[in-house]
Design an enzyme around this catalytic site. Sequence first.
Site, short mmCIF file in Angstrom:
data_model
loop_
_atom_site.label_atom_id
_atom_site.label_comp_id
_atom_site.label_asym_id
_atom_site.label_seq_id
_atom_site.Cartn_x
_atom_site.Cartn_y
_atom_site.Cartn_z
N CYS A 1 0.84 -1.20 0.00
CA CYS A 1 0.00 0.00 0.00
C CYS A 1 0.87 1.25 0.00
O CYS A 1 1.81 1.34 0.79
CB CYS A 1 -0.86 0.05 1.26
SG CYS A 1 -2.24 -1.09 1.24
N ALA B 1 -2.86 -3.61 -2.25
CA ALA B 1 -4.24 -3.93 -1.91
C ALA B 1 -5.15 -2.86 -2.53
O ALA B 1 -5.09 -1.69 -2.15
CB ALA B 1 -4.41 -3.97 -0.39
N GLN C 1 -3.60 -6.80 -6.42
CA GLN C 1 -4.21 -7.48 -5.29
C GLN C 1 -5.60 -6.90 -5.06
O GLN C 1 -5.74 -5.71 -4.79
CB GLN C 1 -3.34 -7.27 -4.04
CG GLN C 1 -3.79 -8.14 -2.87
CD GLN C 1 -2.97 -7.91 -1.64
OE1 GLN C 1 -2.79 -6.77 -1.21
NE2 GLN C 1 -2.49 -8.98 -1.03
N TYR D 1 -7.96 -9.09 6.89
CA TYR D 1 -8.98 -8.36 6.13
C TYR D 1 -10.20 -9.27 5.90
O TYR D 1 -10.24 -10.39 6.40
CB TYR D 1 -8.36 -7.80 4.84
CG TYR D 1 -7.29 -6.78 5.17
CD1 TYR D 1 -7.61 -5.63 5.90
CD2 TYR D 1 -5.95 -7.00 4.87
CE1 TYR D 1 -6.64 -4.72 6.29
CE2 TYR D 1 -4.97 -6.08 5.24
CZ TYR D 1 -5.33 -4.94 5.94
OH TYR D 1 -4.36 -4.04 6.33
N ARG E 1 -3.60 -14.73 -1.66
CA ARG E 1 -2.71 -14.53 -0.50
C ARG E 1 -3.43 -14.94 0.77
O ARG E 1 -4.57 -14.52 1.01
CB ARG E 1 -2.25 -13.07 -0.39
CG ARG E 1 -1.34 -12.84 0.81
CD ARG E 1 -0.64 -11.51 0.85
NE ARG E 1 0.75 -11.65 0.41
CZ ARG E 1 1.71 -10.77 0.67
NH1 ARG E 1 1.45 -9.68 1.37
NH2 ARG E 1 2.94 -10.97 0.24
N ARG F 1 9.98 -4.89 1.79
CA ARG F 1 10.72 -3.73 2.27
C ARG F 1 12.10 -3.59 1.63
O ARG F 1 12.55 -2.45 1.39
CB ARG F 1 10.83 -3.80 3.80
CG ARG F 1 9.48 -3.49 4.45
CD ARG F 1 9.42 -3.96 5.88
NE ARG F 1 9.42 -5.42 5.97
CZ ARG F 1 9.35 -6.09 7.11
NH1 ARG F 1 9.28 -5.45 8.26
NH2 ARG F 1 9.34 -7.42 7.11
C1 LIG Z 1 4.60 -0.23 3.22
C2 LIG Z 1 4.00 -1.60 3.20
C3 LIG Z 1 2.74 -1.79 2.66
C4 LIG Z 1 2.18 -3.07 2.58
N1 LIG Z 1 0.97 -3.25 1.97
C5 LIG Z 1 0.51 -4.50 1.75
C6 LIG Z 1 -0.62 -4.72 0.93
O1 LIG Z 1 -1.16 -3.81 0.30
N2 LIG Z 1 -1.08 -5.99 0.81
C7 LIG Z 1 -0.46 -7.04 1.43
O2 LIG Z 1 -0.92 -8.18 1.31
N3 LIG Z 1 0.64 -6.86 2.18
C8 LIG Z 1 1.15 -5.63 2.32
N4 LIG Z 1 2.34 -5.46 3.00
C9 LIG Z 1 3.10 -6.65 3.42
C10 LIG Z 1 4.11 -7.05 2.34
O3 LIG Z 1 3.48 -7.44 1.14
C11 LIG Z 1 5.03 -8.19 2.82
O4 LIG Z 1 4.26 -9.35 2.95
C12 LIG Z 1 5.72 -7.87 4.14
O5 LIG Z 1 6.26 -6.56 4.13
C13 LIG Z 1 6.83 -8.87 4.46
O6 LIG Z 1 7.80 -8.90 3.42
P1 LIG Z 1 9.20 -8.07 3.54
O7 LIG Z 1 9.88 -8.54 4.80
O8 LIG Z 1 9.96 -8.45 2.28
O9 LIG Z 1 8.86 -6.63 3.59
C14 LIG Z 1 2.89 -4.18 3.11
C15 LIG Z 1 4.15 -3.98 3.67
C16 LIG Z 1 4.72 -2.72 3.70
C17 LIG Z 1 6.11 -2.56 4.27
#
Ligand SMILES: Cc1cc2nc3c(=O)[nH]c(=O)nc-3n(C[C@H](O)[C@H](O)[C@H](O)COP(=O)(O)O)c2cc1C
Length: 351
Positions: A25, A57, A99, A181, A229, A319
């Site tokens: 997001c 999302a 998504q 959600y 997911r 990230r």
């Molecule tokens: C800024 C941000 C926004 C995120 N928005 C979503 C999202 O829209 N939908 C979702 O399923 N997960 C979202 N996540 C989770 C990520 O998709 C991911 O599963 C999570 O950050 C773990 O992976 P990472 O350690 O590589 O960041 C978000 C994470 C971050 C950091």
Amino acid sequence: MALLFEPFHLRDLTVANRAWLAPMCQYSADDGVPGDWHLAHLGARAAGGFGLLIAEATAVVPEGRISPRDTGLWNQDQVAAWRRITEFVHGQGAAVGVQLAHAGRKASTYWPWAPVSGSVPPGEGGWTALGPTAEAFPGYAAPAAMTAEQVADVPEQFAAAARRAHAAGFDAVEVHAAHGYLLHQFLSPLTNRRTDGYGGTPENRARLLVETAAAVREAWPDGKPMLVRVSATDWTPGGLEVDDVVAAVKGLGADLVDVSTGGLVPSPVPVGPGYQVPHARRVRQAAGVPVAAVGLITSGEQAETVLRDEAADVVLIGRAALRDPHWAHRGAHDLRVAQNWPAQYERGAWR
Ligand SMILES: Cc1cc2nc3c(=O)[nH]c(=O)nc-3n(C[C@H](O)[C@H](O)[C@H](O)COP(=O)(O)O)c2cc1C
């Protein structure tokens, strides 16, 4: 050869590699319409070598937004704005999915950098959220318990958004059934205390997800993949465990299951490098579907090991890709693999 940079096939879609961008997001849309920020965010990461990007999302109906600044796919303005982005991404040789989401009782909240947190009140740009029951997520306003008619509308809301996603040029859709959600709220016994056909037994709790996935599959072109997911555990006693989630995903017809965890209720998560990889491995083995692993996968070598160990078919980078939009090109460089760089950046490929 590195598996990470081998192509991956799902239905008629060939993705150039297995390093994919996780949905994230951006809280930067007006009226659900993605703008220049989204073009820059996704465009940079397409140029940065990710094979498939999953756009954030994106709400199927306005009341399904996590925050008032979320993107949507409920009208034609949004379709047109997304089309500009998918065309740019395709021009970089990357594929792009979206998504599809409904936040349920976790809707109408402030974006992370707002001066306050919690629910946005109606009258200040917020609305009353909907949930399986009127029980609130701790710290948020109480939702309205969904009527039977409101529940029955959900599959078609997702299906209509899937049709718009096709018109917008997306190559894949991901049904968001994770992170607490709406679809996850129905799936978990911790949040679904309904007494009708959508609550009670595991089959009843999975019904809304099953019907939604079926409606999306029906609306979505045959040649394009549908991802789902899930949160493979609620990290809470009495909540979903990975084998409950395996049972739920088996009948969904998902081409790939994206395995995350948590988000349903506040609870400590043992976060560390690759902390959700064991869940991905379990879903892959027990459900017999391709899976994505996600969660603190930060280097090309680490991603390559996840694939070599057959814990997952692809990895999603979140990230680490915020820190470095060229994460995939950097990973290819570290693994000494030739990737197609944008011509403009080729001089950065080797030295
Ligand atoms: C800024 C941000 C926004 C995120 N928005 C979503 C999202 O829209 N939908 C979702 O399923 N997960 C979202 N996540 C989770 C990520 O998709 C991911 O599963 C999570 O950050 C773990 O992976 P990472 O350690 O590589 O960041 C978000 C994470 C971050 C950091």
